[in-house]
Design a protein around this motif. Structure first.
Motif, PDB file in Angstrom:
ATOM      1  N   GLU A 256    -108.089-124.164  23.002  1.00  0.00           N
ATOM      2  CA  GLU A 256    -109.511-124.216  23.314  1.00  0.00           C
ATOM      3  C   GLU A 256    -110.246-125.134  22.341  1.00  0.00           C
ATOM      4  N   THR A 257    -111.410-125.613  22.773  1.00  0.00           N
ATOM      5  CA  THR A 257    -112.284-126.314  21.824  1.00  0.00           C
ATOM      6  C   THR A 257    -112.808-125.277  20.833  1.00  0.00           C
ATOM      7  N   PHE A 258    -113.497-124.263  21.384  1.00  0.00           N
ATOM      8  CA  PHE A 258    -113.948-123.117  20.608  1.00  0.00           C
ATOM      9  C   PHE A 258    -114.010-121.908  21.535  1.00  0.00           C
ATOM     10  N   ALA A 259    -113.914-120.737  20.938  1.00  0.00           N
ATOM     11  CA  ALA A 259    -114.284-119.492  21.617  1.00  0.00           C
ATOM     12  C   ALA A 259    -115.638-119.122  21.027  1.00  0.00           C
ATOM     13  N   TYR A 260    -116.697-119.364  21.777  1.00  0.00           N
ATOM     14  CA  TYR A 260    -118.055-119.265  21.254  1.00  0.00           C
ATOM     15  C   TYR A 260    -118.570-117.831  21.300  1.00  0.00           C
ATOM     16  N   ALA A 261    -118.957-117.311  20.162  1.00  0.00           N
ATOM     17  CA  ALA A 261    -119.705-116.059  20.145  1.00  0.00           C
ATOM     18  C   ALA A 261    -121.112-116.348  20.647  1.00  0.00           C
ATOM     19  N   THR A 262    -121.678-115.415  21.402  1.00  0.00           N
ATOM     20  CA  THR A 262    -123.051-115.581  21.862  1.00  0.00           C
ATOM     21  C   THR A 262    -124.002-114.807  20.960  1.00  0.00           C
ATOM     22  N   ALA A 263    -125.277-115.118  21.100  1.00  0.00           N
ATOM     23  CA  ALA A 263    -126.331-114.422  20.363  1.00  0.00           C
ATOM     24  C   ALA A 263    -127.600-114.518  21.199  1.00  0.00           C
ATOM     25  N   PHE A 264    -128.663-113.904  20.715  1.00  0.00           N
ATOM     26  CA  PHE A 264    -129.963-113.948  21.398  1.00  0.00           C
ATOM     27  C   PHE A 264    -130.985-114.579  20.466  1.00  0.00           C
ATOM     28  N   ILE A 265    -131.981-115.194  21.069  1.00  0.00           N
ATOM     29  CA  ILE A 265    -133.130-115.678  20.309  1.00  0.00           C
ATOM     30  C   ILE A 265    -134.343-114.850  20.723  1.00  0.00           C
ATOM     31  N   VAL A 266    -135.095-114.352  19.744  1.00  0.00           N
ATOM     32  CA  VAL A 266    -136.273-113.512  19.988  1.00  0.00           C
ATOM     33  C   VAL A 266    -137.368-113.895  18.987  1.00  0.00           C
ATOM     34  N   ARG A 267    -138.555-113.349  19.175  1.00  0.00           N
ATOM     35  CA  ARG A 267    -139.626-113.541  18.186  1.00  0.00           C
ATOM     36  C   ARG A 267    -139.307-112.745  16.912  1.00  0.00           C
ATOM     37  N   ARG A 268    -139.736-113.237  15.797  1.00  0.00           N
ATOM     38  CA  ARG A 268    -139.434-112.588  14.522  1.00  0.00           C
ATOM     39  C   ARG A 268    -140.055-111.196  14.408  1.00  0.00           C
ATOM     40  N   ASP A 269    -141.142-110.971  15.116  1.00  0.00           N
ATOM     41  CA  ASP A 269    -141.786-109.650  15.027  1.00  0.00           C
ATOM     42  C   ASP A 269    -141.233-108.663  16.054  1.00  0.00           C
TER      43      ASP A 269
END
Length: 278
Positions: free
Chosen positions: A118-131
């Protein structure tokens, strides 16, 4: 070349033979050069694959890997910067030899072959507001949240439940599908900042890169863990390539990618100011 006089006949024949052999050598070298050209189709998915611009000649982590691996074996790379669907079609038609990253499926299509590494096995994540104290704790935790995605984007390899939730018409008022050009993810980040949507899931590396680009680290944050499974991508190679040559190209990738694990891999990631989080 001037014609020689008859008295020069003894010298002429060896000279002619030398010129003829040199001509064959040059022709052979030209053919070798053409044979060693690798035609690479790829789409924009920064920071892994990037279209060069007036401001930057960088092509991304994965393209840098491909170039490092194949130039070491004497190949010249010829790039075709195209949307993913067009890249897949060009590989199927044999107009491109390879596409460096495509979602891995055990049920491979007939017009290309996956590399093993594989090129990479990508872990996912989320983007949210800091508050926002929200964190992903399974599908129940996203209910009532306004979720951004793109048209036709498929998360099912990472979470069937998440994709089913997005596809369910009952949740359509909570799912914002953002269409447009290459800046879709940047626009999603700004929509989260402006409280128009609440969260967005993607590769952790993509989120890191875009957060750097939009300069919103004081207002947004990446939160982990992401979806249940990693996004596994591998290079694909055209089945229009003769089998022997195709297997040779695949072996070069497999061997080269294994040899780059560790420090060389980290050097490339640092070049694009991203890192693999544990």
């Amino acid at each position: 070349m001037k014609r020689k006089k008859p008295q020069d006949k003894k010298r002429y024949r060896p000279y002619f033979l030398l010129v003829f052999m040199c001509s064959l050598t040059v022709t052979s070298m030209g053919n070798m050069s053409r044979a060693a050209t690798l035609k690479v189709c790829y789409d924009q998915w920064a920071p892994m694959t990037i279209f060069p611009s007036q401001g930057s000649t960088s092509r991304g982590v994965v393209i840098d890997m491909v170039e490092h691996i194949y130039t070491a074996k004497g190949y010249q790379l010829e790039y075709y910067e195209v949307p993913l669907a067009r890249g897949l079609a060009m590989v199927a038609e044999g107009l491109c030899d390879m596409l460096p990253e495509y979602l891995f499926s055990a049920h491979s299509e007939n017009d290309f072959e996956y590399a093993k590494e594989e090129t990479f096995a990508y872990a996912t994540a989320f983007i949210v507001r800091r508050d926002d104290p929200w964190r992903y704790k399974g599908i129940q935790s996203i209910k009532g949240k306004r979720i951004a995605t793109g048209p036709g984007w498929d998360y099912s390899s990472m979470s069937v439940d998440y994709q089913d939730y997005l596809d369910d018409p009952q949740h359509s008022s909570f799912v914002e599908v953002i269409a447009g050009g290459d800046d879709v993810v940047e626009r999603i980040f700004r929509m989260i900042r402006d409280n128009r949507v609440d969260l967005y899931a993607d590769s952790d590396l993509v989120l890191q890169h875009v957060l750097n680009q939009v300069n919103l680290a004081d207002e947004l944050e990446i939160v982990r863990p992401g979806l249940e499974k990693k996004l596994v991508e591998r290079p694909i190679f055209s089945k229009k390539i003769p089998a022997t040559k195709r297997q040779a190209l695949i072996k070069i990738w497999n061997d080269g990618r294994r040899s780059m694990r560790g420090e060389q891999e980290q050097i490339l990631l640092r070049k694009y100011k991203v890192s693999i989080e544990d």
